[in-house]
Scaffold this active site. Structure first.
Site, PDB file in Angstrom:
ATOM      1  CG  ASP A  51      -1.931   7.708   2.763  1.00 54.74           C
ATOM      2  OD1 ASP A  51      -1.083   8.327   3.407  1.00 54.74           O
ATOM      3  OD2 ASP A  51      -3.145   7.741   3.026  1.00 54.74           O
ATOM      4  CG  ASP A  64      -1.627   1.217   1.486  1.00 57.38           C
ATOM      5  OD1 ASP A  64      -2.433   1.553   0.620  1.00 57.38           O
ATOM      6  OD2 ASP A  64      -1.413   1.872   2.526  1.00 57.38           O
TER       7      ASP A  64
HETATM    8  P1  B16 Z   1      -6.590  10.097  -3.996  1.00 57.31           P
HETATM    9  P2  B16 Z   1      -3.622   4.189  -0.049  1.00 57.31           P
HETATM   10  C1  B16 Z   1      -5.475   6.115  -0.122  1.00 57.31           C
HETATM   11  O1  B16 Z   1      -4.149   5.700  -0.331  1.00 57.31           O
HETATM   12  C2  B16 Z   1      -5.556   7.008   1.110  1.00 57.31           C
HETATM   13  O2  B16 Z   1      -5.222   6.289   2.280  1.00 57.31           O
HETATM   14  C3  B16 Z   1      -6.974   7.526   1.253  1.00 57.31           C
HETATM   15  O3  B16 Z   1      -7.066   8.375   2.377  1.00 57.31           O
HETATM   16  C4  B16 Z   1      -7.365   8.289  -0.029  1.00 57.31           C
HETATM   17  O4  B16 Z   1      -8.712   8.727   0.040  1.00 57.31           O
HETATM   18  C5  B16 Z   1      -7.194   7.349  -1.244  1.00 57.31           C
HETATM   19  O5  B16 Z   1      -5.846   6.871  -1.278  1.00 57.31           O
HETATM   20  C6  B16 Z   1      -7.507   8.049  -2.558  1.00 57.31           C
HETATM   21  O6  B16 Z   1      -6.518   9.024  -2.797  1.00 57.31           O
HETATM   22  O7  B16 Z   1      -7.566  11.152  -3.611  1.00 57.31           O
HETATM   23  O8  B16 Z   1      -5.150  10.587  -4.081  1.00 57.31           O
HETATM   24  O9  B16 Z   1      -6.993   9.352  -5.248  1.00 57.31           O
HETATM   25  O10 B16 Z   1      -3.550   4.062   1.442  1.00 57.31           O
HETATM   26  O11 B16 Z   1      -4.580   3.200  -0.696  1.00 57.31           O
HETATM   27  O12 B16 Z   1      -2.257   4.200  -0.695  1.00 57.31           O
HETATM   28 MG    MG Z   2      -2.780   3.203   3.292  1.00 53.92          MG
END
Ligand code: B16
Ligand code: MG
Length: 211
Positions: A9, A7
């Protein structure tokens, strides 16, 4: 086991604080109550689902699809501006060296992230080259806890999901990994999730999974 799917974030980089600031600014402008506890529920889920959670505190006329899109675009604009300040130093030395050691040990490495900004983030922190496959918010229709993002990551790596570890910080991500048939490893928030197959306290503990 043949591969590790990460993953992004909360595992490779800590962009969660930028998501919080960008949503907070958007919510404040709309007069919607938003705090760190609500932000916690947004971990790992899509932008669309995040907005729906934020709008639980919105008690005026329901918003149209266009208005919701405008809010998501606005938040993403603030978020991209914050991402623009990222540098390779935003990836810890422990993460960078562990990734290198996993590659040297012969494992394939991939990304499985809900974010549509994944490639931009990987470019900013100069990590794009170490991953053989990137599955992210741009190639999926259903987000975590649906298994799609990890099934695609395994496919892009040309590996069976059962031969891939998934390293995740979100409960929804662990559930997605398990539904995909991968072996799940929880870290950060998910480092205490009993639903994970394994739980680790720090990134370099991944080296203990090497034979
Ligand atoms: P975006 P991951 C996720 O990343 C985040 O944890 C989540 O908070 C966010 O809403 C989602 O990505 C979408 O992100 O707005 O940049 O498309 O943890 O799956 O790497
Ligand atoms: Mg994450």
């Amino acid at each position: 086991m043949r591969a590790f799917i990460f993953d992004l974030d909360g595992v490779i980089v800590h962009t969660d604080r930028f998501h919080y600031r960008a949503w907070k600014q958007t919510a404040d402008e709309m007069g919607i109550y938003f705090d760190e506890q609500i932000n916690h529920r947004l971990r790992g889920i899509s932008r669309e689902q995040s907005l729906e959670i934020i709008l639980e505190k919105y008690d005026r006329e329901p918003l149209s699809r266009e208005q919701k899109q405008e809010l998501m675009d606005r938040k993403n604009g603030y978020y991209r501006k914050l991402l623009g300040e990222m540098t390779p130093d935003d990836v810890g030395a422990e993460v960078r060296s562990t990734l290198g050691k996993l590659r040297e040990a012969g494992y394939k490495l991939g990304i499985g992230s809900s974010s549509k900004n994944t490639k931009y983030i990987l470019e900013k922190v100069e990590l794009l080259k170490i991953f053989q496959a990137v599955s992210d918010g741009t190639n999926i229709r259903k987000s975590k806890p649906d298994p799609e993002v990890f099934l695609k990551a395994a496919e892009f790596l040309h590996e069976n999901p059962g031969d891939c570890y998934v390293v995740e910080d979100a409960y929804a991500g662990i559930d997605a990994a398990k539904a995909a048939g991968c072996i799940s490893i929880g870290i950060g928030e998910a480092g205490k999730y009993v639903g994970a197959d394994y739980r680790i306290g720090s990134f370099s503990e991944l080296l203990e999974f090497l034979p």
